[in-house]
Design a protein around this motif. Structure first.
Motif, PDB file in Angstrom:
ATOM      1  N   LEU A 232       0.850  -1.189   0.000  1.00 55.06           N
ATOM      2  CA  LEU A 232       0.000   0.000   0.000  1.00 55.06           C
ATOM      3  C   LEU A 232       0.889   1.243   0.000  1.00 55.06           C
ATOM      4  N   HIS A 233       0.342   2.345  -0.489  1.00 54.09           N
ATOM      5  CA  HIS A 233       1.114   3.592  -0.565  1.00 54.09           C
ATOM      6  C   HIS A 233       0.437   4.684   0.244  1.00 54.09           C
ATOM      7  N   GLY A 234       1.023   5.847   0.261  1.00 53.99           N
ATOM      8  CA  GLY A 234       0.467   6.968   0.992  1.00 53.99           C
ATOM      9  C   GLY A 234      -0.784   7.511   0.316  1.00 53.99           C
ATOM     10  N   ALA A 235      -1.526   8.348   1.038  1.00 52.99           N
ATOM     11  CA  ALA A 235      -2.749   8.935   0.491  1.00 52.99           C
ATOM     12  C   ALA A 235      -3.156  10.096   1.380  1.00 52.99           C
ATOM     13  N   ARG A 236      -4.197  10.805   0.941  1.00 57.29           N
ATOM     14  CA  ARG A 236      -4.777  11.876   1.768  1.00 57.29           C
ATOM     15  C   ARG A 236      -6.266  11.610   1.889  1.00 57.29           C
ATOM     16  N   HIS A 237      -6.787  11.735   3.112  1.00 57.76           N
ATOM     17  CA  HIS A 237      -8.187  11.375   3.346  1.00 57.76           C
ATOM     18  C   HIS A 237      -8.779  12.285   4.414  1.00 57.76           C
ATOM     19  N   GLN A 238     -10.044  12.688   4.223  1.00 54.75           N
ATOM     20  CA  GLN A 238     -10.742  13.501   5.218  1.00 54.75           C
ATOM     21  C   GLN A 238     -11.681  12.628   6.035  1.00 54.75           C
ATOM     22  N   VAL A 239     -11.531  12.707   7.354  1.00 52.15           N
ATOM     23  CA  VAL A 239     -12.374  11.919   8.270  1.00 52.15           C
ATOM     24  C   VAL A 239     -13.823  12.401   8.166  1.00 52.15           C
ATOM     25  N   LEU A 240     -14.769  11.470   8.094  1.00 51.55           N
ATOM     26  CA  LEU A 240     -16.182  11.841   7.982  1.00 51.55           C
ATOM     27  C   LEU A 240     -16.680  12.465   9.284  1.00 51.55           C
ATOM     28  N   PRO A 241     -17.795  13.226   9.254  1.00 49.09           N
ATOM     29  CA  PRO A 241     -18.294  13.869  10.475  1.00 49.09           C
ATOM     30  C   PRO A 241     -18.809  12.861  11.498  1.00 49.09           C
ATOM     31  N   ASP A 242     -18.757  13.260  12.751  1.00 50.06           N
ATOM     32  CA  ASP A 242     -19.087  12.351  13.856  1.00 50.06           C
ATOM     33  C   ASP A 242     -20.603  12.268  14.050  1.00 50.06           C
ATOM     34  N   ARG A 243     -21.174  11.110  13.729  1.00 54.35           N
ATOM     35  CA  ARG A 243     -22.633  10.950  13.843  1.00 54.35           C
ATOM     36  C   ARG A 243     -23.079  10.892  15.308  1.00 54.35           C
ATOM     37  N   ILE A 244     -22.214  10.421  16.187  1.00 54.60           N
ATOM     38  CA  ILE A 244     -22.583  10.355  17.612  1.00 54.60           C
ATOM     39  C   ILE A 244     -22.584  11.755  18.219  1.00 54.60           C
ATOM     40  N   GLU A 245     -21.601  12.563  17.861  1.00 60.51           N
ATOM     41  CA  GLU A 245     -21.607  13.955  18.321  1.00 60.51           C
ATOM     42  C   GLU A 245     -22.838  14.676  17.754  1.00 60.51           C
ATOM     43  N   THR A 246     -23.156  14.423  16.481  1.00 61.31           N
ATOM     44  CA  THR A 246     -24.340  15.026  15.859  1.00 61.31           C
ATOM     45  C   THR A 246     -25.599  14.678  16.644  1.00 61.31           C
ATOM     46  N   GLY A 247     -25.791  13.389  16.923  1.00 58.78           N
ATOM     47  CA  GLY A 247     -26.970  12.945  17.655  1.00 58.78           C
ATOM     48  C   GLY A 247     -27.016  13.492  19.069  1.00 58.78           C
ATOM     49  N   THR A 248     -25.848  13.619  19.691  1.00 60.59           N
ATOM     50  CA  THR A 248     -25.779  14.134  21.062  1.00 60.59           C
ATOM     51  C   THR A 248     -26.261  15.579  21.125  1.00 60.59           C
ATOM     52  N   TYR A 249     -25.750  16.418  20.229  1.00 61.85           N
ATOM     53  CA  TYR A 249     -26.178  17.821  20.240  1.00 61.85           C
ATOM     54  C   TYR A 249     -27.632  17.964  19.804  1.00 61.85           C
ATOM     55  N   ALA A 250     -28.083  17.113  18.888  1.00 62.58           N
ATOM     56  CA  ALA A 250     -29.495  17.145  18.488  1.00 62.58           C
ATOM     57  C   ALA A 250     -30.385  16.847  19.692  1.00 62.58           C
ATOM     58  N   MET A 251     -29.958  15.898  20.529  1.00 58.57           N
ATOM     59  CA  MET A 251     -30.754  15.566  21.727  1.00 58.57           C
ATOM     60  C   MET A 251     -30.674  16.678  22.772  1.00 58.57           C
ATOM     61  N   ALA A 252     -29.546  17.374  22.830  1.00 56.95           N
ATOM     62  CA  ALA A 252     -29.435  18.508  23.747  1.00 56.95           C
ATOM     63  C   ALA A 252     -30.418  19.611  23.356  1.00 56.95           C
ATOM     64  N   VAL A 253     -30.572  19.848  22.045  1.00 53.16           N
ATOM     65  CA  VAL A 253     -31.537  20.849  21.572  1.00 53.16           C
ATOM     66  C   VAL A 253     -32.963  20.377  21.858  1.00 53.16           C
ATOM     67  N   ALA A 254     -33.222  19.086  21.619  1.00 54.05           N
ATOM     68  CA  ALA A 254     -34.552  18.538  21.908  1.00 54.05           C
ATOM     69  C   ALA A 254     -34.878  18.677  23.399  1.00 54.05           C
ATOM     70  N   MET A 255     -33.870  18.538  24.242  1.00 56.89           N
ATOM     71  CA  MET A 255     -34.066  18.612  25.691  1.00 56.89           C
ATOM     72  C   MET A 255     -34.358  20.036  26.152  1.00 56.89           C
ATOM     73  N   THR A 256     -33.633  21.012  25.614  1.00 59.36           N
ATOM     74  CA  THR A 256     -33.705  22.385  26.124  1.00 59.36           C
ATOM     75  C   THR A 256     -34.699  23.245  25.350  1.00 59.36           C
ATOM     76  N   GLY A 257     -35.073  22.811  24.148  1.00 63.03           N
ATOM     77  CA  GLY A 257     -35.786  23.700  23.238  1.00 63.03           C
ATOM     78  C   GLY A 257     -34.779  24.585  22.526  1.00 63.03           C
TER      79      GLY A 257
END
Length: 429
Positions: A232-257
């Motif tokens: 295998l050789h070198g490469a460049r790659h972007q890490v995908l966004p964190d779905r657990i962090e996304t869900g966590t903040y979505a639930m924080a908004v649902a909790m607080t309004g």
């Protein structure tokens, strides 16, 4: 030891940028061991687990450079890591490092694939059940590795290299799929993984490996085919966004309004969780920039949910959903099917006044009108953030102790929440 102080009662309004996914960044960093060329990873979150894995890889002789901020970068932009494993000087991963983070055990796969030997301590990590490594060892055994357990270490060798094989997992395993996929990339011949984990992070790692010259198809489905290559050789790659962090903040908004735009979030990565939030009375709107989450003055509706492997409801969001349901108008049921012993947050949520009863793997939550702030203690990564969600809606002050668990998986949580109106601060010492 740091603590987080929260005074509840504020709605969340504004923008929260979503960081790169921890559960993709860690195996991607480990995959750098498969090549003697440099792997460049963008959007790597600044987390305690990432820093620890940098130390673990450094022990093998890996050089890691973290690029500084660039003009135009915003303050939460993930870091760029240049990872070079040109010269692996040590194929042993010692107990004192591996015991601090389970995922570091996965170095066994690239080490045996590339160096044909490895000696890796059996792992420690989160206190949520046994989470054994037997399926990982089974996968390596199928690929032709000779394995033995000696004084708490897995000693593996493959003097003639690994050979492609059929690997049929008896149950879905994210860690086993990662390990099998990495090891098979450099094996002779074709490997077929059946009953593979389908998590987005698996597909992200496969995407990166393919950029490095691997030949992997089917990642993201239950059947993955890997045609081994010599190098295998070198490469460049972007890490995908964190779905657990996304869900966590979505639930924080649902909790607080309130109304918050989660920038960089991708709805297809957590559709099951978003569907549950909609059922609970939250408005979810995908946009070009991410996901907008809003809840007006209407109350929170109760839900019945069982955790399941992707694309089901994630076990890593179970504690956060339980916190949300403590204020639902009615009774909710949450069933944990993935990990045993993953209800340690229940007794801490009870300190807010929550009414939760456990019966085996099912929690019954009777919603109440008001939570009250209290001193609480984080027990593991996901449980700790459920306490933050409860505290955001509780009357009065909450002090969350042992927040090093939070720092393992959430990048600058208090900064992101305070920018949206939460009264939250870190108290050092």
């Amino acid at each position: 030891m740091d603590r987080i102080r929260i005074v509840g009662g504020n709605q969340l309004n504004g923008v929260i940028p979503i960081s790169g996914a921890k559960n993709a960044a860690l195996p991607l960093m480990i995959a750098a061991l498969l090549t003697d060329e440099t792997l460049i990873l963008d959007n790597v979150p600044r987390l305690a687990d990432v820093a620890l894995l940098q130390r673990i890889l450094g022990n093998h002789g890996v050089d890691i450079m973290s690029a500084g901020k660039r003009p135009g970068d915003h303050e939460y932009q993930g870091q760029t890591l240049h990872i070079s494993a040109a010269n692996i000087i040590d194929t042993t991963a010692p107990y004192e490092l591996v015991s601090k983070m389970r995922a570091s055990f996965w170095v066994i796969a690239p080490l045996i694939a590339r160096c044909r030997e490895a000696k890796v301590s059996l792992p420690g990590g989160c206190a949520i059940g046994t989470r054994p490594v037997d399926l990982l060892i089974m996968a390596l055994d199928k690929l032709g590795a000779k394995l033995a357990i000696d004084a708490g270490y897995v000693v593996a060798s493959a003097p003639d290299g690994l050979t492609g094989a059929g690997i049929d997992f008896p149950k879905v395993t994210v860690s086993g799929t990662h390990v099998a996929m990495m090891a098979a990339s450099l094996a002779r011949g074709t490997t077929v993984i059946t009953n593979a984990a389908r998590e987005p992070e698996i597909a992200d790692v496969a995407d990166c490996l393919n950029k490095m010259g691997a030949r992997i198809s089917g990642a993201g489905t239950s059947r993955i085919v890997i045609e081994g290559v010599k190098k295998l050789h070198g490469a460049r790659h972007q890490v995908l966004p964190d779905r657990i962090e996304t869900g966590t903040y979505a639930m924080a908004v649902a909790m607080t309004g309130g109304d918050v735009l989660l920038t960089g979030a991708r709805p297809e990565l957590l559709q099951a969780a978003l569907d549950v939030l909609i059922e609970a009375g939250t408005t979810i709107t995908p946009t070009n920039e991410g996901i907008r989450v809003a809840r007006n003055g209407a109350g929170i509706s109760p839900v019945d949910v069982a955790t399941a492997p992707f694309p089901g409801f994630p076990t890593d969001l179970q504690a956060q959903l339980m916190a949300l349901m403590t204020r639902a108008k009615g009774t909710s049921h949450l069933t944990e099917t993935i990990f045993e012993n993953r209800f340690m947050h229940v007794q801490e949520l009870a300190r807010f006044g929550a009414r939760i009863q456990l019966d085996g793997e099912t929690a019954t939550i009777e919603g109440i009108d008001k939570l009250r702030g209290a001193p609480v203690m984080a027990t593991d990564l996901r449980a700790s953030v459920s306490l933050v969600i409860a505290a955001l809606a509780a009357e009065g002050e909450t002090m969350v102790n042992r927040v090093y668990h939070l720092d393992r998986g959430f990048e600058r949580l208090e900064d992101k929440l305070s920018a949206c109106g939460a009264t939250i601060e870190r108290i050092s010492g």
